[in-house]
Design a protein around this motif. Structure first.
Motif, PDB file in Angstrom:
ATOM      1  N   ILE A  40      50.465  44.197  48.554  1.00 16.72           N
ATOM      2  CA  ILE A  40      49.880  45.042  49.598  1.00 16.72           C
ATOM      3  C   ILE A  40      48.355  45.060  49.499  1.00 16.72           C
ATOM      4  O   ILE A  40      47.650  44.894  50.504  1.00 16.72           O
ATOM      5  CB  ILE A  40      50.440  46.479  49.513  1.00 16.72           C
ATOM      6  CG1 ILE A  40      51.929  46.485  49.836  1.00 16.72           C
ATOM      7  CG2 ILE A  40      49.686  47.407  50.458  1.00 16.72           C
ATOM      8  CD1 ILE A  40      52.614  47.811  49.572  1.00 16.72           C
ATOM      9  N   GLY A  41      47.838  45.240  48.282  1.00 11.12           N
ATOM     10  CA  GLY A  41      46.391  45.305  48.093  1.00 11.12           C
ATOM     11  C   GLY A  41      45.689  44.029  48.487  1.00 11.12           C
ATOM     12  O   GLY A  41      44.679  44.052  49.217  1.00 11.12           O
ATOM     13  N   ASN A  42      46.213  42.893  48.040  1.00 10.43           N
ATOM     14  CA  ASN A  42      45.581  41.615  48.367  1.00 10.43           C
ATOM     15  C   ASN A  42      45.768  41.242  49.830  1.00 10.43           C
ATOM     16  O   ASN A  42      44.887  40.618  50.431  1.00 10.43           O
ATOM     17  CB  ASN A  42      46.121  40.512  47.450  1.00 10.43           C
ATOM     18  CG  ASN A  42      45.524  40.564  46.061  1.00 10.43           C
ATOM     19  OD1 ASN A  42      44.354  40.246  45.860  1.00 10.43           O
ATOM     20  ND2 ASN A  42      46.327  40.969  45.082  1.00 10.43           N
ATOM     21  N   MET A  43      46.916  41.624  50.415  1.00 10.48           N
ATOM     22  CA  MET A  43      47.121  41.378  51.847  1.00 10.48           C
ATOM     23  C   MET A  43      46.121  42.174  52.684  1.00 10.48           C
ATOM     24  O   MET A  43      45.595  41.680  53.691  1.00 10.48           O
ATOM     25  CB  MET A  43      48.549  41.751  52.243  1.00 10.48           C
ATOM     26  CG  MET A  43      49.584  40.712  51.867  1.00 10.48           C
ATOM     27  SD  MET A  43      49.391  39.152  52.769  1.00 10.48           S
ATOM     28  CE  MET A  43      49.748  39.689  54.443  1.00 10.48           C
ATOM     29  N   LEU A  44      45.842  43.413  52.282  1.00  9.10           N
ATOM     30  CA  LEU A  44      44.860  44.226  52.996  1.00  9.10           C
ATOM     31  C   LEU A  44      43.473  43.599  52.915  1.00  9.10           C
ATOM     32  O   LEU A  44      42.728  43.597  53.910  1.00  9.10           O
ATOM     33  CB  LEU A  44      44.824  45.642  52.419  1.00  9.10           C
ATOM     34  CG  LEU A  44      45.993  46.558  52.804  1.00  9.10           C
ATOM     35  CD1 LEU A  44      45.912  47.879  52.049  1.00  9.10           C
ATOM     36  CD2 LEU A  44      45.989  46.815  54.312  1.00  9.10           C
ATOM     37  N   ILE A  45      43.113  43.061  51.745  1.00 10.76           N
ATOM     38  CA  ILE A  45      41.825  42.376  51.602  1.00 10.76           C
ATOM     39  C   ILE A  45      41.764  41.182  52.555  1.00 10.76           C
ATOM     40  O   ILE A  45      40.766  40.971  53.264  1.00 10.76           O
ATOM     41  CB  ILE A  45      41.622  41.900  50.156  1.00 10.76           C
ATOM     42  CG1 ILE A  45      41.503  43.092  49.206  1.00 10.76           C
ATOM     43  CG2 ILE A  45      40.387  41.000  50.047  1.00 10.76           C
ATOM     44  CD1 ILE A  45      40.232  43.869  49.318  1.00 10.76           C
ATOM     45  N   MET A  46      42.825  40.388  52.596  1.00 11.13           N
ATOM     46  CA  MET A  46      42.859  39.204  53.465  1.00 11.13           C
ATOM     47  C   MET A  46      42.793  39.593  54.929  1.00 11.13           C
ATOM     48  O   MET A  46      42.078  38.956  55.729  1.00 11.13           O
ATOM     49  CB  MET A  46      44.130  38.393  53.175  1.00 11.13           C
ATOM     50  CG  MET A  46      44.172  37.764  51.788  1.00 11.13           C
ATOM     51  SD  MET A  46      45.792  37.071  51.368  1.00 11.13           S
ATOM     52  CE  MET A  46      45.943  35.793  52.630  1.00 11.13           C
ATOM     53  N   LEU A  47      43.539  40.637  55.329  1.00  9.93           N
ATOM     54  CA  LEU A  47      43.517  41.086  56.719  1.00  9.93           C
ATOM     55  C   LEU A  47      42.151  41.628  57.110  1.00  9.93           C
ATOM     56  O   LEU A  47      41.642  41.331  58.202  1.00  9.93           O
ATOM     57  CB  LEU A  47      44.588  42.156  56.936  1.00  9.93           C
ATOM     58  CG  LEU A  47      46.035  41.684  57.019  1.00  9.93           C
ATOM     59  CD1 LEU A  47      46.987  42.870  57.059  1.00  9.93           C
ATOM     60  CD2 LEU A  47      46.234  40.812  58.268  1.00  9.93           C
ATOM     61  N   ALA A  48      41.556  42.420  56.233  1.00 11.97           N
ATOM     62  CA  ALA A  48      40.238  42.995  56.511  1.00 11.97           C
ATOM     63  C   ALA A  48      39.208  41.900  56.720  1.00 11.97           C
ATOM     64  O   ALA A  48      38.388  41.957  57.650  1.00 11.97           O
ATOM     65  CB  ALA A  48      39.813  43.922  55.376  1.00 11.97           C
TER      66      ALA A  48
END
Length: 313
Positions: A40-48
């Motif tokens: 979740i954390g790394n996906m949020l970084i990628m999406l942002a």
């Protein structure tokens, strides 16, 4: 301990970090929690980074790739462990073990190369700011990324093919929660001296080269920063490197201690150390970058706010 009779091994047993059932149960929930936070954390970084035009720069391009590599490192090791715990099994087939080993080596090495490229990006940004846009052009960023993927895959292929030619003994228990390359090699009945020498030489080059380049980059960065007359300027320059230095220290601090020695000396202490860069490091990276980076925090806030607004009636 004497080896048992040589036999054809069709599967290995992942013995895990702890042997007691209560400890294994606690570790299962801990690994599940860490894996979900990591993804979740790394996906949020990628999406942002992907959805915010303000972050479409080389530094954040490489950060997005680092987040992707971190997700892959965790996804190669943790899901198999979690599934085995649910079905009350410790087994992993010989083929699955080699595949897991290949991708593990690839993505862990990729982490190191991405950290190296990011240090070069910081060197150009701080030491040659007027030339940043001409040096760190999109073509060079993609080329550096492509070369890194080629090198890491070739190294993983070499390591996996060498392991595939080993003969294994009847004792097939791997002292880890995944097919750690050194733990697997320790089970071999073959003479691993020359293969250890080759793996140590090539693997050492693949690990140490990025680390050396990172160290050289920061020598130039710090020498340049010390020439800045104002304290505020020094703090601003160093703040752009703080997150990267923290991640580098966490990553290399564990990995050098575990893998830069012969596989025959692999111990339980090494097993605990592998947890740091296979489980803890991928989870902590997004927090380290987001908490210390105002641009990332602002992008994440805009992303979450936009999601909330879209869900409102």
């Amino acid at each position: 301990m004497e080896r048992k009779n040589q036999t054809i091994v069709s599967e290995f047993l992942l013995l895990g970090v702890f042997s007691q059932p209560q400890q294994q149960q606690i570790l299962f929930w801990l690994f599940l929690f860490v894996y979900l936070i990591t993804v979740i954390g790394n996906m949020l970084i990628m999406l942002a980074i992907g959805l915010d035009a303000r972050l479409h720069s080389p530094m954040y391009f490489f950060l997005a790739n680092l987040s992707f590599a971190d997700i892959c490192v965790s996804s190669v090791t943790l899901p198999k462990t979690l599934v085995n715990h649910i079905i009350r099994s410790k087994s992993i087939s010989y083929a699955e073990c080699l595949i897991q080993m290949y991708f593990f080596i690839t993505f862990v090495n990729m982490d190191g190369f991405l950290l190296m490229i990011m240090s070069y990006d910081r060197y150009i940004a701080i030491c040659r700011p007027l030339h940043y846009t001409t040096v760190m052009r999109p073509g060079l960023c993609i080329l550096l990324l492509a070369i890194s993927w080629v090198i890491t895959n070739l190294h993983a292929l070499l390591h996996t093919l060498i392991t595939a030619h080993f003969s294994f003994c009847a004792d097939n228990g791997i002292s880890n929660f995944y097919c750690d390359p050194y733990a697997v090699r320790k089970l071999s009945c073959s003479d691993t001296f020359f293969s250890d020498l080759m793996v140590f030489t090539v693997g050492g080059a693949v690990f140490i080269t990025p680390f050396t380049c990172i160290a050289i980059s920061y020598v130039f960065i710090f020498s340049n920063v010390m020439k800045i007359p104002s304290t505020q300027g020094i703090q601003k320059a160093l703040s752009t490197c703080g997150s990267h230095l923290t991640v580098v220290s966490l990553f290399y601090g564990a990995i050098i201690g575990v893998y830069l020695h012969p596989s025959s000396s692999y111990s339980n202490v090494d097993t605990i150390a592998t947890v740091i860069f296979t489980v803890a490091s991928p989870m902590l990276n997004p927090f380290i970058y987001s908490l210390r980076n105002h641009d990332i925090k602002a992008a994440l806030q805009r992303l979450i706010l936009k999601k909330v607004i879209l869900q409102m009636p």
